[in-house]
Write a protein that holds these residues in place. Structure first.
Motif: not given
Length: 627
Positions: A505, A509, A512
Motif C-alpha cells: 500500500s 502511495l 504516486s
C-alpha cells in the motif's frame, strides 16, 4: 454500622469488576468479561495475586505483547456491541507504554477497554525503582502519563480509598455510548498490595444502563424537512450504525424511502451488499457508484460517522452546489461537523423516528434517481466480478482473486478482520458483506498488527463462527506473537498471510507522491544502496508453524481454493499462506475513485516528484469547506 471486608486494593478491584453488568434493550451482559495480563514486578504481587485469589470470578488470559492484548480486548468489545469489554493488566515501564498504541486505537474507534498498568511506588521508599522514569521537575509523573491523551478517563490510585470513586467513574465511561474508549486506572505497585476495610456495598452487583437518547422534536422536524426537500439525497452509514445495532432500522428507512446508502469503512455491512439501496463504500476507497452519488448529492445524511478524510476524499468529494449535511449522531461533536443540521440521538432511535415521520408524508426518492443508482451499481458489480475472476489453474492469484475465492466460500456466519495495508482499499471496494458484523476492518487508526489479536478477541465473543484474520507480510511481521495465545487457548482463528514482499500500500502511495517506492520493499540492498535486490528469503509460513499454528501453503489458485476450504472447516488455529501476483498481467482491483490528500514536495529536482506535485495541485483546488 456498615459492614466491611478487608482486602488489598487489587483484590477489591477484581471483586468489584466481577460484579459489574450492562443492560440495553433487555439484554444484560457482564461488563468486564475477562482480564488479559502479562506480569512483571509492577503487578505480579498485586493484580496477579488477586486474579489467582478470585480465579473463579474473573477469567484470565495470558498474552505475549501488551499492545496485542489491547487489540484482542478491542476485537472482543466490538463483537459484543460494546456491551462487554476486557481489562488488560501490565507491569510498569515498557509493559505500560506498550499499551499506548492499543489505547489510541480503542479511543479513536469508540470501543471500551479497561487498562490497569502498574505504576511506581506511591510511598517512594526507593526512588527510582526499576524501570522508573525520573522527571526532575515533577515527582508525580510516571510513564503512565503518556496514556492520558489516549484515554477517555485516567486516574492514578495513590490511596486505597481513592479506588472507590475512580472505579465507579471508570465504569461510567466504559458504558457511555458517547465517551467510551480506553479507560486507564494506573495502580502503584505498593498500593495494589495494601489492605483496606472496604464497605460491602462496593461489591454489590451493579447494572449500567447503556442509554438510547431520542431525538429532540425540533431537530427531528428540521431533519424531516431537509430530507423532503432533497432531490438527490445520499445516506452515509458509519460505525455508529453498528455500535447502536441500528442495521435493521437503517434497512427499513432505506426500503421505505429508496434513498441510497453508502458506507464508510466502519459502517460497511450496515446493509447487506445485495440490498437494493446499498451502493457500497464511499470515499477514497469507495465504489464508483457511491462516489458519483456523493459528488452530485444535494443532501448527505450521515449516520454515526465522523467524516474522516477517507470518507470525504479530503474535502473534495461532496462538491455539488448548495449541498447540505444532516448528521444523525449520538455525539454532538460529530453531529455538528461540516456545518450540518444536527440530529443528536442514538442511531437506531433516530432512524426509527425519521422513518416514521417520512412514512407519514409518503416520502420516496424520485424513480429516475433510483433507476440511475441501481443501474450504476449493476455496472460496478461487473467490475467486482472481473477483479475476483480466478479460473482453477496453476497460477499465483492476485490479492483481489484471493478475496474472490474467499467470497465463494464464506456464508453470513464468517467474520473478516483487517486493518492496514492495501487490503482495506480492496475490501472496501470489492467485498460483498453478508451480515451486519462480517466486515471488521479497523480503519480509524489503521493499525498494523491488529488483525491476529483482534481475531482472537472476536472468536472469544463469537466462539461458533469462522473468524478470518487477513494480513499482508508487513502487518504479519509487526505482531505475529498472539498466534501462540491462539494455540495455547485452542482458539480456532483462521489467518490468511498474503506475501507480496513489502509494504504494498505505502509502496503504491510512495510512487504516486514522488517517493519512488523508496524503503517500502522487503528486498536486499542493491549496489546503489536502495532496496531493489532479490526478495528476502523470509519464510512466514515456517514462522507461523514454529509458533504452533497449522499452516497450509497455497502456490496456485487451485491450491488456494482447497486450502481455504480446509481452513474454514478446521477446529484448530490454521494459517493459509499464499504469495500473490501483481495486477500487471491480470485484472486487479479498480483504482481509487476519489482523491486523498497526502502533501507532495513543493520543490524537487527528481522528475517523479515534480510530476506528482503537478497532479497534487490539480486535485487540491477542488477542496472546499462546508460552512
Amino acid at each position: 454500622m456498615t459492614s466491611t471486608t478487608r482486602l488489598t486494593v487489587a483484590q477489591a478491584l477484581v471483586r468489584f469488576l466481577a460484579a459489574q453488568y450492562t443492560e440495553r434493550d433487555g439484554e444484560r451482559r457482564r461488563l468486564i468479561g475477562a482480564t488479559w495480563g502479562i506480569f512483571g514486578h509492577g503487578n505480579v504481587a498485586g493484580i496477579g495475586q488477586a486474579l489467582v485469589e478470585y480465579a473463579d470470578e474473573m477469567p484470565y488470559h495470558q498474552g505475549r505483547n501488551e499492545q496485542a492484548m489491547v487489540h484482542a480486548a478491542v476485537g472482543y468489545a466490538r463483537q459484543c456491541g460494546r456491551l462487554s469489554a476486557h481489562a488488560v493488566t501490565t507491569s510498569i515501564g515498557p509493559g505500560a507504554t506498550n499499551l499506548v498504541t492499543g489505547a489510541a486505537l480503542a479511543t479513536i474507534n469508540h470501543l471500551p477497554v479497561l487498562l490497569l498498568p502498574g505504576d511506581v511506588f506511591a510511598t517512594r521508599p526507593a526512588d527510582p525503582v526499576l524501570q522508573q522514569l525520573e522527571v526532575p521537575f515533577a515527582g508525580d509523573v510516571s510513564v503512565n502519563d503518556c496514556l492520558r491523551p489516549v484515554s477517555k478517563y485516567f486516574d492514578r490510585i495513590n490511596r486505597p480509598e481513592a479506588l472507590i470513586p475512580a472505579a465507579l467513574q471508570a465504569m461510567r465511561v466504559l458504558t457511555d455510548p458517547v465517551d467510551t474508549g480506553a479507560v486507564t486506572l494506573a495502580l502503584p505497585q505498593d498500593v495494589q498490595a495494601e489492605a483496606y476495610d472496604w464497605p460491602e456495598e462496593f461489591f454489590a452487583e451493579r447494572t449500567w444502563a447503556v442509554r438510547r437518547p431520542a431525538a429532540d422534536a425540533g431537530e427531528l422536524a428540521r431533519a424531516v424537512a431537509a430530507v423532503r426537500e432533497a432531490r438527490r439525497p445520499l445516506i452515509v452509514a458509519g460505525g455508529g450504525v453498528h455500535h447502536s445495532r441500528a442495521e435493521e432500522a437503517l434497512a427499513e428507512l432505506a426500503s421505505a424511502t429508496r434513498i441510497p446508502v453508502a458506507s464508510t469503512q466502519a459502517g460497511k455491512g450496515s446493509l447487506r451488499w445485495d440490498h437494493p439501496q446499498d451502493v457500497g463504500g464511499v470515499g477514497h476507497t469507495g465504489t464508483a457508484t457511491a462516489d458519483e452519488l456523493a459528488r452530485t448529492a444535494d443532501l448527505v445524511i450521515g449516520v454515526g460517522t465522523r467524516y474522516t478524510d477517507f470518507t470525504t476524499a479530503s474535502g473534495t468529494l461532496f462538491g455539488a452546489s448548495g449541498v447540505r449535511f444532516l448528521n444523525l449522531n449520538i455525539a454532538p461533536y460529530d453531529g455538528h461537523k461540516l456545518a450540518g443540521i444536527p440530529l443528536i440521538a442514538d442511531a437506531r432511535a433516530g432512524l426509527e423516528a425519521l422513518t416514521e415521520a417520512l412514512l407519514m408524508h409518503k416520502h420516496r426518492a424520485e424513480p429516475a434517481y433510483v433507476t440511475e443508482y441501481t443501474d450504476d451499481k449493476e455496472r460496478w458489480e461487473y467490475r467486482v466480478d472481473a477483479a475476483y475472476e480466478a479460473e482453477d489453474v496453476d497460477i499465483r492469484p492476485t490479492q483481489p482473486q484471493v478475496l474472490g475465492v474467499l467470497d465463494e466460500l464464506v456464508t453470513e456466519d464468517d467474520i473478516l478482520i483487517n486493518a492496514a495495508g492495501s487490503l482495506p482499499g480492496d475490501l472496501h471496494k470489492l467485498w460483498r458483506a453478508r451480515s451486519r458484523d462480517q466486515y471488521h476492518v479497523e480503519y480509524g487508526y489503521s493499525c498494523m498488527g491488529y488483525e491476529i489479536p483482534a481475531a482472537i478477541g472476536v472468536r472469544m465473543a463469537a466462539p461458533d463462527r469462522p473468524v478470518w484474520a487477513l494480513v499482508g507480510d508487513g502487518t504479519y511481521l509487526m505482531m505475529p506473537t498472539e498466534i501462540v495465545t491462539a494455540v495455547q487457548e485452542g482458539i480456532a482463528i483462521k489467518v490468511i498471510i498474503l506475501q507480496n514482499h513489502g509494504y504494498a500500500s505505502i509502496g503504491g502511495l510512495s510512487e504516486s507522491v514522488g517517493g519512488e517506492r523508496y524503503g517500502t520493499a522487503y528486498r536486499y540492498r542493491a549496489g546503489d544502496g536502495t532496496y531493489t535486490g532479490a526478495p528476502l528469503p523470509v519464510d512466514l509460513a515456517a514462522n507461523a508453524a514454529s509458533l504452533g499454528m497449522r499452516v497450509l501453503r497455497a502456490k496456485t489458485v487451485r491450491d488456494l481454493r482447497a486450502a481455504l476450504a480446509e481452513a474454514r472447516d478446521a477446529d484448530t488455529p490454521t494459517c493459509v499462506y499464499v504469495e500473490t501476483e501483481t495486477a500487471d498481467t491480470v485484472s486487479g482491483a479498480p483504482p481509487a475513485q476519489a482523491w486523498w490528500d497526502v502533501p507532495v514536495a513543493e520543490t524537487a529536482t527528481r522528475s517523479s516528484a515534480v510530476k506528482a506535485r503537478e497532479e497534487y495541485d490539480r486535485h487540491v483546488v477542488a477542496r472546499r469547506r462546508h460552512l
